[in-house]
Scaffold this motif. Sequence first.
Motif, PDB file in Angstrom:
ATOM      1  N   LEU A 378      70.549 -75.464   6.362  1.00  0.00           N
ATOM      2  CA  LEU A 378      70.778 -75.274   4.930  1.00  0.00           C
ATOM      3  C   LEU A 378      72.187 -74.766   4.645  1.00  0.00           C
ATOM      4  O   LEU A 378      72.449 -74.257   3.558  1.00  0.00           O
ATOM      5  CB  LEU A 378      69.744 -74.278   4.375  1.00  0.00           C
ATOM      6  N   CYS A 379      73.051 -74.876   5.634  1.00  0.00           N
ATOM      7  CA  CYS A 379      74.418 -74.356   5.494  1.00  0.00           C
ATOM      8  C   CYS A 379      75.421 -75.417   5.948  1.00  0.00           C
ATOM      9  O   CYS A 379      76.356 -75.116   6.700  1.00  0.00           O
ATOM     10  CB  CYS A 379      74.588 -73.073   6.295  1.00  0.00           C
ATOM     11  N   GLY A 380      75.192 -76.639   5.508  1.00  0.00           N
ATOM     12  CA  GLY A 380      76.061 -77.735   5.928  1.00  0.00           C
ATOM     13  C   GLY A 380      77.518 -77.516   5.602  1.00  0.00           C
ATOM     14  O   GLY A 380      78.413 -77.860   6.393  1.00  0.00           O
ATOM     15  N   ASN A 381      77.813 -76.904   4.428  1.00  0.00           N
ATOM     16  CA  ASN A 381      79.201 -76.643   4.036  1.00  0.00           C
ATOM     17  C   ASN A 381      79.901 -75.731   5.037  1.00  0.00           C
ATOM     18  O   ASN A 381      81.057 -75.974   5.418  1.00  0.00           O
ATOM     19  CB  ASN A 381      79.254 -76.007   2.639  1.00  0.00           C
ATOM     20  N   LEU A 382      79.201 -74.689   5.477  1.00  0.00           N
ATOM     21  CA  LEU A 382      79.800 -73.744   6.410  1.00  0.00           C
ATOM     22  C   LEU A 382      79.981 -74.373   7.792  1.00  0.00           C
ATOM     23  O   LEU A 382      81.007 -74.150   8.454  1.00  0.00           O
ATOM     24  CB  LEU A 382      78.935 -72.489   6.511  1.00  0.00           C
ATOM     25  N   ILE A 383      79.015 -75.166   8.234  1.00  0.00           N
ATOM     26  CA  ILE A 383      79.137 -75.828   9.541  1.00  0.00           C
ATOM     27  C   ILE A 383      80.356 -76.739   9.559  1.00  0.00           C
ATOM     28  O   ILE A 383      81.155 -76.733  10.511  1.00  0.00           O
ATOM     29  CB  ILE A 383      77.850 -76.610   9.861  1.00  0.00           C
ATOM     30  N   ASP A 384      80.521 -77.535   8.496  1.00  0.00           N
ATOM     31  CA  ASP A 384      81.676 -78.437   8.423  1.00  0.00           C
ATOM     32  C   ASP A 384      82.980 -77.648   8.381  1.00  0.00           C
ATOM     33  O   ASP A 384      83.964 -78.008   9.049  1.00  0.00           O
ATOM     34  CB  ASP A 384      81.558 -79.323   7.185  1.00  0.00           C
ATOM     35  N   ASN A 389      88.057 -76.137  11.345  1.00  0.00           N
ATOM     36  CA  ASN A 389      89.109 -75.118  11.423  1.00  0.00           C
ATOM     37  C   ASN A 389      89.103 -74.424  12.790  1.00  0.00           C
ATOM     38  O   ASN A 389      89.042 -73.188  12.875  1.00  0.00           O
ATOM     39  CB  ASN A 389      88.933 -74.083  10.306  1.00  0.00           C
ATOM     40  N   GLY A 390      89.210 -75.210  13.834  1.00  0.00           N
ATOM     41  CA  GLY A 390      89.415 -74.651  15.165  1.00  0.00           C
ATOM     42  C   GLY A 390      88.175 -74.390  15.976  1.00  0.00           C
ATOM     43  O   GLY A 390      88.264 -73.902  17.109  1.00  0.00           O
ATOM     44  N   LYS A 522      82.861 -68.026  -1.419  1.00  0.00           N
ATOM     45  CA  LYS A 522      82.056 -68.410  -2.576  1.00  0.00           C
ATOM     46  C   LYS A 522      81.819 -69.909  -2.612  1.00  0.00           C
ATOM     47  O   LYS A 522      80.774 -70.376  -3.095  1.00  0.00           O
ATOM     48  CB  LYS A 522      82.757 -67.949  -3.858  1.00  0.00           C
ATOM     49  N   GLN A 523      82.732 -70.693  -2.076  1.00  0.00           N
ATOM     50  CA  GLN A 523      82.598 -72.146  -2.094  1.00  0.00           C
ATOM     51  C   GLN A 523      81.470 -72.633  -1.181  1.00  0.00           C
ATOM     52  O   GLN A 523      80.967 -73.738  -1.361  1.00  0.00           O
ATOM     53  CB  GLN A 523      83.925 -72.789  -1.684  1.00  0.00           C
ATOM     54  N   PHE A 524      81.078 -71.801  -0.211  1.00  0.00           N
ATOM     55  CA  PHE A 524      79.980 -72.203   0.667  1.00  0.00           C
ATOM     56  C   PHE A 524      78.639 -72.254  -0.066  1.00  0.00           C
ATOM     57  O   PHE A 524      77.677 -72.823   0.440  1.00  0.00           O
ATOM     58  CB  PHE A 524      79.863 -71.246   1.860  1.00  0.00           C
ATOM     59  N   PHE A 525      78.577 -71.629  -1.236  1.00  0.00           N
ATOM     60  CA  PHE A 525      77.338 -71.575  -2.006  1.00  0.00           C
ATOM     61  C   PHE A 525      77.220 -72.728  -2.998  1.00  0.00           C
ATOM     62  O   PHE A 525      76.250 -72.812  -3.736  1.00  0.00           O
ATOM     63  CB  PHE A 525      77.240 -70.246  -2.755  1.00  0.00           C
ATOM     64  N   ARG A 526      78.200 -73.593  -3.020  1.00  0.00           N
ATOM     65  CA  ARG A 526      78.163 -74.714  -3.944  1.00  0.00           C
ATOM     66  C   ARG A 526      77.118 -75.743  -3.513  1.00  0.00           C
ATOM     67  O   ARG A 526      76.823 -75.897  -2.329  1.00  0.00           O
ATOM     68  CB  ARG A 526      79.532 -75.392  -4.020  1.00  0.00           C
TER      69      ARG A 526
END
Length: 646
Positions: A378-384, A389-390, A522-526
């Motif tokens: 449920l955290c696809g944005n954070l995984i990407d 980024n390294g 905050k963008q990870f919650f979009r």
Amino acid sequence: MKPNSSYYGLLPLILLAVCAAVTVVTGFFNTTAFLIELIAVLVLAVLVIYYYLRRQKHMREYMRRIIKSVSGRSRVLSDLDMPVMIAHGRSVVWYNPAFRIKVLSGHDCIGDDCGRILGAENASRRSGEVFDVQFGNRLFAVNVCAAGDDSCIYFFSDMTELDNVKQSYSDIRPAVGYIVVDNLDDLLRDVKDSECAQISGTIEQKIENWAAEMGGLCRKLSSDRFLMVTDEKHLKTAIDKRFDILSTIKTVSFGERGNATLSIGVGHDGGSFAECEELARQALDMALGRGGDQAAVKDKKDFLLFGGTQSTQTKRSRVRTRVVASSLKKLIESSDSVFIMGHRFADLDCFGSSVGLYQAVRSMGKPAKIVITAQQALCGNLIDYVQENGFDGCVIDPHEAIGKMTKRTLLIVTDTHRRNFVDSPELFDRAETTVIIDHHRKTVDCIDSAIIFYHEPYASSASEMVSELLPYLGSKVGRIGAEALLAGIMLDTRNFVLHTGVRTFEASAYLRSCGANPVTVKQFFRGSINTYKEKSSIISSACLYGDCAISVCEDQGEDVRISSAQAADELLNIDGVNGSFVVFVASGVTNISARSYGAINVQLIMEQLGGGGHLTMAAAQLNEEPEIVLKKLYSAIDNYKANIVK
């Protein structure tokens, strides 16, 4: 013995009486008809008498045949001091004098249904079976023997006195309890000695009075710990009252310092005092592991839990954090590689804490991987974001990880302590060395095989716990790892609104000093526009059930988990709503996402449905239709309301 007339046996008498009444009435109007009817009535009377004589003879012959088929010598059964009953089918056909006196108290029951005595569920028992029957105020053990011709003999053994002795023995069996004052240090901080004595004395008096009501012996072990010994009878009373001492102790206010709370662990059903004491220790660990302010009762098989309906205070000491960090560092250094795994359907806290640990392990020069089923996360944005980024290659699929697992691979499980909730139970089972890092309240099916079980129910999130460990591990987290950890903290605290303490803000300040950007976090919650529309639909279809908002999501889209969780959060903004529940279906399983601001402990409600979580955030999964799950949810809420300890 003289048989009683059955219902059908009374029909001839009823017919004769009706005919006689008609004959009498006819005599007032027609003499000739009266004489004819009188003759008919007399003939009928002779036939009825003949019928009853034949019936009585048939019954005697039938009883003799039954008795003969049993033993050949009916006098043996008649002379027995043990109550004996014979039934043909379900009808009682014979019993000895002892049965009439000891079981029936002098009454008769020939022709009655034996189920009235044995119970409907026991009337068809087979030969050789033994069962208990409560008849009147006596308890009997009944042994069944076949007698042929669809008949059975029932031998009754009076177990009343033995049962009373058994109950008396059970009532006096020992029960050992530990009582801990959760927040005594906070209550006594910076107060005068005289006030310390007053506060401590007030709390001790409440505990001692309750122990006296329990008929027990209570002794003070330290400033905040007590040992109590009582018995099963009084323990049952405390269970029936749902350990009202939990609410009683909170009625005593110490001004701005607040109220005291207790954690109680009771062990019983042990073979000795030592075994009961060990069970009490385990029960106390469970009560403290669930945040305190509650009681846990443990026998050899299971736990009973009471209280725990309110949020607990954060512990300030970091001694345990340093000890855990030191032990964890040694385990990492002695391992060939490290796998970090969270729970199924990983969220920002689960993956964020995994990223923090991944960076710490890599800084020690050890290979590490984050085990996650990315398609279900449920955290696809954070995984990407992390991989771009390294941290490319930091994630590994569970099936691939199983093939790379060795005996010297360390497995760190974060954000859960239940085997059935981890991303890959098979990988967990193969691990030789396991470490648990979690903040959720302890459950009875927790993992008990971990080398390190770092469990802090007072922490806001697993990310907060990892953030505190990092400085003691000797590694400074980078900007990407800091942002991942901060995202986890913000998720579980709902942007620092719930379950936050001093240590939560200290951890966040540490991450900010490591370069974490709140705007990026905050963008990870979009979410997508479809997710936003779905969330709005769930909110608009909600209904109120007391002070709870409940909604059922009809859609089964890809982002239904995210939209349902966000909708549950939004429903708390409705005036008068203290708890929110969203029911949705995903992957063929019915799920419940539960939220609150602390007035309702949604964890206790979800635990009734086989789920769990935290006081303000919990969930459950059931393999049943949404309509059935909804009924069970209503029942769980009602049960919680009925048994709440305020």
